[in-house]
Design an enzyme around this catalytic site. Structure first.
Site, PDB file in Angstrom:
ATOM      1  N   ASP A   1      -0.245 -19.871  50.094  1.00  0.00           N
ATOM      2  CA  ASP A   1       0.996 -19.113  50.228  1.00  0.00           C
ATOM      3  C   ASP A   1       1.925 -19.586  49.112  1.00  0.00           C
ATOM      4  O   ASP A   1       1.726 -20.661  48.543  1.00  0.00           O
ATOM      5  CB  ASP A   1       1.609 -19.386  51.606  1.00  0.00           C
ATOM      6  CG  ASP A   1       2.968 -18.733  51.770  1.00  0.00           C
ATOM      7  OD1 ASP A   1       3.087 -17.543  51.456  1.00  0.00           O
ATOM      8  OD2 ASP A   1       3.904 -19.437  52.193  1.00  0.00           O
ATOM      9  N   LYS A   2       2.942 -18.804  48.791  1.00  0.00           N
ATOM     10  CA  LYS A   2       3.821 -19.189  47.679  1.00  0.00           C
ATOM     11  C   LYS A   2       5.066 -19.934  48.165  1.00  0.00           C
ATOM     12  O   LYS A   2       5.185 -21.141  47.994  1.00  0.00           O
ATOM     13  CB  LYS A   2       4.224 -17.952  46.867  1.00  0.00           C
ATOM     14  CG  LYS A   2       5.226 -18.235  45.747  1.00  0.00           C
ATOM     15  CD  LYS A   2       5.559 -16.958  44.986  1.00  0.00           C
ATOM     16  CE  LYS A   2       6.744 -17.157  44.054  1.00  0.00           C
ATOM     17  NZ  LYS A   2       8.024 -17.190  44.781  1.00  0.00           N
TER      18      LYS A   2
END
Length: 718
Positions: free
Chosen positions: A409-410
């Site tokens: 995920d960022k």
């Protein structure tokens, strides 16, 4: 006191029950009963925690049905959902207490004393201790043999098979019946020593958990009838108001009712900076007040607190076996059968009781084979826990080193959880002050990092005190709030499209604002665009090293999966060298992407928030970031990082590889010494006492080799 069956935690396809009166015989019965029910995939009874963990197919059976099955077997146990009412009283059990290990130490000491007196009396005084039937030594030995004989009888009569206990029990009974008391004593001593070593391994792992458990306070000051009274923590109830002053530890999870303080949260989430917490903020047990005074209304107490549930997850990991541990168990069972054949063969070939006994003592106590995997896994899990890596079972430790694809995920995972506003665009007819007022009111109770950045900017410009009546968070899109200024929308283009708010006339300006990788939040009031806010999160220190190290370690595919739009995600993805990037992905789509990749490779998902839960559950291995992560994400993951240091993933891979290496060494040591010992016994080169000592020695060697993992610090990476 009535024993209560509690549903401690329930999630998709998994439930954890707690029954204070759970005993060993009940555990075996419950496991067998539940496994015979359609839809139940696995059952584990964890006696130290008095817990029953059940995996099941939700389409076939549900949580209540499983609880009812247990209730029907133990009708006296009322059912209770943990912390489901204000009056809930959660007792915090000391999961590190292990009376079994203490009794094993007493038993081994007693057997050693009896054996030592007999041997020393003959060697030093020249007097042989009477060991015939009905002699004092015979009665003492029979007393020590009683538990083994009862267990062996149950094994033979009820289970219709002769396993390790049955084989040893038969040997002890035969020796006692023939008046060979010393022989029976030697068998009991070797068996007790083996069990003591196995108990020591588990106890050592529990001690690393106890060090974390000591973070929690033992007493609390509770407001009752306007007065503060000091109570043991286990007596605090949900709804009580607890006061905590400078230097005191927080003993409950809850919201600050009054006051403010600087809170040291490092023991729980690894953050080194002090956090300013005030009325309405949430605090956790295990943290402490560095400076100030707060009154906290308890929402979760005892074993329901965040810290206790994480500790229970680690405790349960000790019984969640890795495939290599299960293989060791199967091998140990085969060794018992092989030992029986070799013992019988030795008797037929030599007709020597002592040679036969020597072979039996070496071959039919396969604890070194069992410990070959379990001791290494326990040591590794304990080491990882001390470094803030919570592994929920040996299976996940083993999987960590064999994953071929990693999905990240960022926001909050590879970027910091403290973003900053880089630009603000005001639509015609509005002012900067109005835009920030609208955005602040809508984002007031939103815990997303980008919302925090918007609030921080507004507060820095003197905008505070807004209120709203209703706020709806739409996962992956943004928020919609009824505020004192009317209905306000703050979020992505998807949110605007969902409510038919036109944004196309801002495309050119948006492109300019996202050139540096910033994300854009649209702000609208009553379905009219007010402006845009550009927010950027910086990449965490060491992310590039993590990506390079994973690639060097043989990971085939590195993937970025984010809800951010392409203009925001691609600059960072290209900079870090991801193989693939999926942009504008909603939570359910993340899980679908994971499932698609799983058709080619084993997949690890690394995330931190609620929107990652489905993907974490879908992946072969889910890793949750703790510091910025949500409680739900940590529950769904297989491994949780207490802080947000991504480089611990590299250490986790190294630890997995090293654990497998140690296990293979242990297998060679255990198998090799068994073969050599059996050969020496067959040819009469060692007597039964020496055979017992050899057995203890090679078991100790396995334990010593595994203990190297407790101090393992990882490999050097360029």
């Amino acid at each position: 006191m009535v024993n209560v069956l509690k549903i401690v935690h329930s999630s998709d396809g998994r439930v954890r029950l707690k029954y204070a009166g759970l005993s060993g015989s009940q555990a075996a019965s419950i496991e067998q009963t539940l496994l015979n029910k359609a839809g139940v995939s696995y059952v584990r009874c964890n006696l130290p925690c008095r817990s029953i963990i059940v995996g099941f197919d939700q389409n076939v059976i549900n949580t209540n049905s499983i609880a009812d099955i247990v209730l029907r077997k133990y009708a006296s146990a009322p059912i209770q959902k943990s912390c489901d009412t204000k009056s809930c009283h959660c007792e915090c059990e000391d999961i590190t207490k292990n009376s079994t290990f203490g009794s094993r130490k007493v038993e081994f000491a007693g057997l050693s004393a009896a054996l030592g007196v007999s041997v020393l009396s003959k060697r030093l005084l020249g007097r042989t201790v009477a060991s015939t039937v009905f002699s004092p030594l015979w009665f003492v030995t029979s007393l020590f043999a009683l538990p083994l004989l009862i267990k062996a009888s149950r094994e033979i009569v009820k289970e219709k098979k002769i396993a390790l206990s049955g084989f040893l029990g038969t040997g002890v009974a035969a020796a006692l019946g023939a008046g060979e008391t010393m022989t029976a004593l030697e068998i009991l001593w070797v068996n007790s020593g083996s069990e003591l070593i196995q108990g020591y391994v588990t106890e050592k792992s529990r001690k690393s958990i106890k060090n974390i458990l000591d973070l929690t306070a033992k007493t609390a000051f509770v407001l009752r009838d306007g007065e503060e009274i000091e109570l043991p923590v286990e007596k605090v109830c949900c709804g009580d108001v607890v006061s905590i002053r400078t230097g005191e530890k927080i003993s409950v999870d809850g919201k600050i009712f009054k006051g403010e303080a600087l809170i040291n949260e490092a023991p729980v989430n690894g953050r080194q900076e002090l956090m300013h917490r005030k009325k309405g903020d949430y605090v956790y047990a295990g943290t402490y007040v560095q400076e100030g005074l707060v009154y906290v209304q308890a929402e979760k107490v005892g074993d329901c607190t965040y810290l206790s549930r994480i500790l229970q997850a680690v405790e349960e990991s000790l019984v969640n076996k890795a495939p290599m541990e299960l293989a060791a168990d199967r091998l140990a069972k085969k060794l018992v059968s092989a030992g029986f054949v070799m013992t019988l063969g030795t008797w037929l070939l030599t007709r020597s009781f002592y040679r036969t006994l020597s072979v039996m003592l070496v071959m039919t106590c396969p604890c070194s084979t069992i410990l070959a995997a379990s001791s290494a896994v326990s040591a590794a899990i304990g080491n990882a826990a001390s470094k803030g890596i919570l592994i929920k079972g040996g299976r996940y430790l083993e999987e960590a080193g064999s994953q071929e694809s990693f999905c990240f995920d960022k926001t909050g995972t590879i970027t910091t959880d403290i973003p900053e506003v880089t630009d603000v665009y005001i639509a015609r007819g509005y002012s900067r002050e109005k835009l920030l007022k609208y955005a602040y009111a809508a984002e007031l109770h939103n815990r997303h990092p980008m919302a925090a950045a918007v609030r921080a900017l507004a507060e820095s410009e003197g905008i505070t005190g807004s209120k709203h009546a209703v706020c709806e968070t739409i996962l992956g899109m943004g928020v919609v709030a009824d505020t004192e200024y009317g209905k306000v929308y703050v979020g992505s283009r998807k949110l605007m499209s969902k409510f038919n708010i036109k944004t196309s006339h801002l495309d050119k300006q948006k492109l300019k604002m996202t050139e540096d990788g910033s994300s854009v939040l649209y702000v609208a009031r009553e379905k009219k665009i007010v402006g845009m806010v550009a927010v950027r999160t910086l990449e965490k220190a060491g992310v590039g090293n993590v990506i390079n190290s994973l690639r060097a370690d043989g990971v085939k595919e590195l993937i970025l999966v984010t809800g951010d739009e392409e203009q925001t995600a691609m600059p960072l993805s290209e900079k870090l060298g991801f193989d693939k990037t999926y942009c504008s992905v909603l939570p359910n789509k993340k899980a679908e992407i994971i499932a698609e990749i799983q058709q080619k490779h084993k997949v690890t998902m690394i995330g931190d928030g609620i929107n990652d839960v489905l993907a974490l559950a879908q992946a072969d291995l889910g890793i949750a970031m703790g510091a910025a992560g949500s409680d739900v994400a940590i529950e769904a993951a297989d491994i949780a990082l207490v802080d947000d240091d991504l480089e611990k993933i590299i250490y986790l891979r190294d630890l997995s590889h090293k654990t497998k290496e140690i296990i293979n060494q242990n297998f060679m040591l255990a198998a090799g010494s068994n073969v050599i010992g059996a050969g020496l016994g067959l040819f009469g080169l060692i007597n039964p006492v020496m055979a017992g000592l050899l057995h203890i020695a090679h078991t100790g060697g396995v334990l010593a080799n595994s203990s190297r993992l407790t101090a393992y610090k990882g490999e050097e990476h360029d």
